[in-house]
Every structure is written in C-alpha cells, then in structure tokens.
Enzyme design. Structure first.
Site, PDB file in Angstrom:
ATOM      1  N   HIS A  88     -18.915 -10.134   5.516  1.00  0.00           N
ATOM      2  CA  HIS A  88     -18.524 -10.956   6.665  1.00  0.00           C
ATOM      3  C   HIS A  88     -19.467 -12.122   6.902  1.00  0.00           C
ATOM      4  CE1 HIS A  88     -15.664  -7.700   7.258  1.00  0.00           C
ATOM      5  NE2 HIS A  88     -14.925  -8.672   7.721  1.00  0.00           N
ATOM      6  N   GLU A 129      -4.828  -2.310   3.667  1.00  0.00           N
ATOM      7  CA  GLU A 129      -6.161  -2.484   3.082  1.00  0.00           C
ATOM      8  C   GLU A 129      -6.786  -1.155   2.671  1.00  0.00           C
ATOM      9  OE1 GLU A 129      -8.605  -4.577   5.913  1.00  0.00           O
ATOM     10  OE2 GLU A 129      -7.859  -3.443   7.614  1.00  0.00           O
ATOM     11  N   ASP A 168     -10.904  -5.428   1.777  1.00  0.00           N
ATOM     12  CA  ASP A 168     -11.123  -3.983   1.857  1.00  0.00           C
ATOM     13  C   ASP A 168     -10.334  -3.236   0.792  1.00  0.00           C
ATOM     14  OD1 ASP A 168     -13.007  -3.417   3.888  1.00  0.00           O
ATOM     15  OD2 ASP A 168     -11.579  -4.160   5.352  1.00  0.00           O
ATOM     16  N   CYS A 197      -4.140 -11.873   3.784  1.00  0.00           N
ATOM     17  CA  CYS A 197      -5.155 -12.569   4.589  1.00  0.00           C
ATOM     18  C   CYS A 197      -6.569 -12.300   4.083  1.00  0.00           C
ATOM     19  CB  CYS A 197      -5.023 -12.208   6.064  1.00  0.00           C
ATOM     20  SG  CYS A 197      -5.305 -10.470   6.381  1.00  0.00           S
TER      21      CYS A 197
HETATM   22  C1  PEP Z   1      -9.572  -7.769   4.481  1.00  0.00           C
HETATM   23  O1  PEP Z   1     -10.074  -6.642   4.425  1.00  0.00           O
HETATM   24  O2  PEP Z   1      -9.094  -8.360   3.491  1.00  0.00           O
HETATM   25  C2  PEP Z   1      -9.530  -8.505   5.756  1.00  0.00           C
HETATM   26  C3  PEP Z   1      -8.875  -9.633   5.876  1.00  0.00           C
HETATM   27  O3  PEP Z   1     -10.222  -7.978   6.800  1.00  0.00           O
HETATM   28  P1  PEP Z   1     -11.809  -8.063   6.982  1.00  0.00           P
HETATM   29  O4  PEP Z   1     -12.351  -8.992   5.923  1.00  0.00           O
HETATM   30  O5  PEP Z   1     -12.064  -8.583   8.349  1.00  0.00           O
HETATM   31  O6  PEP Z   1     -12.236  -6.665   6.794  1.00  0.00           O
HETATM   32 MG    MG Z   2     -10.439  -5.580   6.238  1.00  0.00          MG
END
Ligand code: PEP
Ligand code: MG
Length: 590
Positions: A199, A442, A466, A513
C-alpha cells in the site's frame, strides 16, 4: 537537475514501484525497532546517565504534547486524548524508579536499564486478557519507542517535520506513516520493505511520486541531507549523482514528458477499441482530494474508493457524519459518474496509527482484516454503510465488500446493509436505495464460486493485488519473495480468465481494480478476456486509454487466446510485451 555535479557517485539497485524521477535531499526516517546498545558505565558516569534520561523524558513529553495539539486541531479534542494516556505512561513513577534501581544495581547504560523495566511491565500486562490492558500495552510500546529514539538521538517517525521538500528513506515506510508527513513535501520514497502492490507503493503512485523498494537503507549509509537521485522506472538510487548521470536523466525525463503528452492526447475521446468495443476506464482513489480538477471529464467513474485511507489519515475510527461528508464530497466531485465505495479494508499492511485494535498478528494478511473485522465490529460497519447510503442521494454510488471468502460473509454483509437502511428510515434520514452491490474477488475461494456469489450481488471487482498473493502464496509486501509475485504466472492468467467468463455467464459486470489494471500489457489482456471496466490510479489512465483506442477487440481476443495457450510466465510476458511494443512503434515516433 542542473545543479553542479557532486563527487563519488554510488548506485544502488532496488525495484521501481512508482514511476518518475526525483532529485534532492534525503530525509532518513528512524527505524521503528532501533538496535539498543548495551555497555557498562562507571560509578562516576551514573549521574550523567540519569541526566540523559531526564532530558529524554522532557523531550518525549514535549513531543507528545505537540502531537496532541496537532491531532486536536486536525481531528478533534476527543481523539487527541489518547496522548493523555501516553503522558501517564511516560511519567509512571514505578517505571522511572525501577529504571534508576536497575542502573544502580547493574551499572549499564540507561537505555538498556529502561527497556528491561518496560519489557517486564509489558510481559506482566500481556498475561492479562483484557481489551483495556491491550490498549495500555500499545501505549507503553509507543511511549518507550519514543523514549529510546530520544535517548539515542534518532529522529522520531511520528513527528516528521520535513521542513523543505525531501525524498524519504526508511527501512519500513508504512501507509500509516503518511499521516505524519506533509505530502506536498514528499519528492519520492525509498524503502526496504514493500513491493509493487504494497500500500505504500499504491499511495506513492496516487501521489505521483517515484518510489523504490528493496533498498537496504543501512547498506547505503544514507544520512539526512545527502543529495540523491531516484529513478522509479528502473528502481535505481544514485547517491551523490555525477554530472553525467544528471544530464542523462534530464534527457530521459524530456523524452518521457513527450511520450506522456502523446498519451494524454487520447484523453478527450471515448474509452473504446477501434471496433467500438467499450470498456469503462475508472479511477482508484483514497479520498475526494484524489479527484483532480477536470479529471472526471476523461474518466468513466470511480472504480475503487479505498475508504481505509481516510481512517489511516485521521488515525481513528470516523463517525457516521464525518464519513458521510467524506463520501458526499467524492460523489459530488464525480459529477454524476458512478463512485464505487469499498467498505473498510483495514488490516494487512493497513493499520491505524494510534489504535491497536488489531493486536499483534503473525499473518496479518490472512487475519483479522476487511470484511472479517467489519462483521465482527458491526457498529463500525453499520456507521459506514449508513454514511454511504446517505451519500448516494448526491449521485450514483455503488458498495463494494472487500475480501469476501464465502457466501456466508456476503449474505451477512447484505443483512447489515438492510439493517442500516432500516435504521436510516426510522431516523427519518434521506438515503438512496438504488445502490448496486459488488464483491471483491481477491480470495481464491471466492474465485471458485462466482455463480453462487452472483445470486447476492450486482457486480464483481477483481482485486488482483490480493488474489495473486493468496493464489501463489507470496506475501505482497515481503521483498524477499517479490520475484515470485508474478501476475504472468499461468495459474493467475487462467484464474483471471475463469473469473471473467463465469462472471459474464452469470450476467455480472466484471471489473478489475488491482494494480495490473494500470499496467498497459496486462490491461490489454484483461480487455481481451472481456472485462467491462478497469480501475486504476489516475496517472495511469492516459496510457491505457491510448492503447485501448489503438487496438481492436478482435486483436485483444487473440492476445488473450495466445496468452492462455502458453506454458510459462516468460512466454506469456513476451507475447504481452511484443503486442505493446508493436503498438508503441506504430503510433509513437520520437
Ligand atoms: C486488491 O487486492 O487488488 C485491491 C484492489 O485491494 P487492496 O490493494 O486495497 O488490498
Ligand atoms: Mg485487496
């Protein structure tokens, strides 16, 4: 980059996770777990050790009081009261007097005497299974870390005062650390821990600052104030860059700017292939402020609003009204285009800075996270759902549940949603009942039951960040296994294709996403698989739109067929890269 060249250039190679270059002074952020030295002191040095300790106590007190004042202004008096508890811990008579006794008895440096006493207290508290005590443990840890940093003369992470714009260097720069910096002064980030989908990297990309992970900060011997150049494309760190290096990077930056200008030229046009196959290209955001002035004219909506970023920034759980204001602001800025608000996905590498709600977890990504936390803390979940439902009055809102691993969770989440609607109705508060429900795919177990999931929601959004880590058993923030985190692994490609086709069969809208949606080579493959929308950091959209508008759906379908028929990731990558390079060559001549 026109400054005079500096001597003794050194090059360190890491992994570039956010594009761009930055040149400037570095600010080295202290490591969270400082190595505490241990040495003997003579009788005549004891008074000096006590004096050092008292000075550190005073400095820590001043730090805590100014943090409290800052938080009171930014968030509110109530939230800032956490620091009153910290002051009590800092000035705890038992800890101080036992530290002095330890010093007299063992005649070792004060840091070690202090930390031994603190650890004894922590051990005693850890044996008591009580939520109040867990909070106190977090307070003691936080305060003792501050004390040790002050005793050892380290800069403290949570009071980062950059002064002038700088490149941050840290062993582990976590999303919650962003809460402590003035983001407008961050030129770039170098960190040891992390990966493309950590993140910290995602935030760096949304801030549009270059970021490199996998650099061992200790080995670089960097000191705050050193002049460096970072190349987020290649993952290179230059300490004291030479005149030649600066010249080369100035030229590369000019070429990249020109290419970006060409990509941007496709922004005003529809998101469709040459044979008019439409794909919605949307933004990932962490708050309304990520929607830049004028940008909604070329985006088809907000495909992912990561709401936990708001909580991490504020350092505490937000009440319903504050959340409502935050969501409403985004919905209004989206100018009638859909806003997909994902419910709280705290946990993993996203924890709150001040609240130790999660305690210590051996495997945080597989632990008390996202929907698991929300279904456990229905009070927090309900407040969020009510806020989202209320924001729906101001535009088109969708709700997205993260980390669903089975039907039971989805059904329970929907039932909390119904309760939230009922509560608003009883309170006489206006809300939108016309809200589509989505499930993040995910977790591999969810990927296997798309037909069942389809009975309880309107769309799915594939969270590849994920999904890849769970499918391949590769921790997405562990730099030691970063080479195994491979989106082109045939297992990943097959699973993605299966999710998309099952989703379409069940009449679901299918979105992606995760970060691969922002990668031009994978984006084209995903479109070939048949996804309806791709959601990404705003900076990535122009290149994807450019590529989309230069390809036909038929070509992309063939690309998908070719990729699926390969046996190994290297061949898959070759095919995908070849496709992109051919398009670039055909349409960009520089
Ligand atoms: C993902 O896991 O691809 C996602 C978009 O969520 P995050 O990156 O916030 O875990
Ligand atoms: Mg995620």
């Amino acid at each position: 980059m026109s400054e005079k060249a500096l001597e003794n250039e050194q090059l360190f190679a890491g992994i570039g996770v956010s594009n761009g270059t930055a040149y400037g002074k570095v600010f080295v952020v202290a490591h969270t777990s400082a190595q505490i030295p241990e040495y003997n002191v003579s009788d005549s040095q004891i008074d000096g050790e006590i004096k050092r300790f008292e000075q550190a106590l005073m400095k820590t007190r001043t730090d805590i009081v100014s943090l409290k004042e800052e938080l009171a202004q930014k968030v509110g008096e109530k939230e800032s009261s956490i620091f009153d508890a910290h002051l009590l811990v800092l000035e705890d008579v038992a800890i101080i007097s036992e530290t002095y006794s330890n010093l007299q008895d063992t005649k070792r440096n004060i840091e070690i005497c202090y930390i031994e006493v603190v650890n004894r207290f922590l051990q005693a508290f850890e044996e008591i299974d009580d939520p109040f005590m867990r909070e106190r443990i977090a307070d003691i840890r936080d305060v003792s870390r501050r004390m040790i940093n002050n005793l050892m003369g380290h800069e403290e992470k949570s009071s980062l005062n950059l002064g002038e714009p700088a490149i941050l260097a840290s062993k582990d720069f976590t999303p919650s650390d962003f809460a402590f910096v003035d983001k407008t002064k961050v030129l770039g980030i170098i960190t040891e821990k992390g990966s493309l989908t950590s993140h910290t990297a995602i935030l760096a990309r949304s801030l549009r600052v270059p970021c490199i992970v996998g650099i061992n900060i200790e080995e670089t011997n960097l000191k705050s104030g050193d002049v460096i150049l970072i190349d987020g494309y290649k993952g290179n760190l230059f300490v004291n860059p030479s005149g030649d290096t600066l010249k080369k990077y100035t030229e590369i930056a000019n070429i990249r700017r020109e290419i970006e200008r060409i990509f941007d030229s496709s922004l005003p046009y529809p998101s469709e292939t040459t044979d008019f196959h439409k794909v919605s290209l949307e933004f990932n955001i962490g708050s309304a402020s990520d929607i830049k002035e004028g940008s909604m004219s070329y985006s088809d909506g907000i495909g992912l609003f990561r709401t936990e970023a708001l909580f991490i920034d504020k350092g505490n759980f937000m009440d319903e009204d504050s959340q409502f204001e935050a969501y409403k602001a985004a919905v209004i800025k989206a100018e009638g285009k859909p806003v997909t608000i994902r419910t709280l996905d705290l946990g993993g590498d996203k924890t709150l800075a001040f609240k130790n709600e999660f305690g210590h977890e051996e495997n945080p990504f597989m632990g008390y996270r996202a929907i698991r936390f929300c279904l456990d803390r229905v009070d927090i979940f309900t407040a969020q759902l009510k806020a989202i439902l209320r924001a729906g009055v101001y535009g088109k809102v969708r709700i997205l549940y993260p980390m669903i691993s089975g039907i039971n969770e989805l059904v329970r989440a929907n039932s909390v949603l119904e309760q939230a609607k009922l509560a608003l109705k009883n309170e006489g508060i206006e809300y939108s009942s016309d809200i589509e429900i989505g499930t993040m795919i995910e977790v591999p177990s969810a990927a296997m039951i798309i037909d069942l999931i389809a009975k309880h929601c309107d769309f799915i959004s594939i969270g590849t960040n994920d999904l890849i880590q769970y499918l391949l058993a590769v921790d997405r923030v562990n730099d030691h296994v970063a080479h195994l985190y491979n989106p082109a692994n045939p297992a990943v490609i097959r699973m993605l294709d299966k999710i998309v086709s099952e989703g379409k069969k069940a009449n679901l809208k299918v979105s992606v996403c995760g970060e691969i949606a922002a990668d031009p080579i994978f984006a084209m493959l995903l479109i070939g698989m048949g996804v309806d929308s791709l959601s990404m950091a705003s900076g990535a959209l122009s290149e994807i739109k450019f590529m989309l508008r230069k390809a036909s759906f038929e070509e992309l379908r063939k690309l998908r067929n070719d990729a699926l028929s390969q046996n190994c990731s290297r061949d898959i990558l070759t095919i995908l890269r070849r496709f992109r390079n051919a398009k670039m060559k055909e349409f960009i001549q520089i």
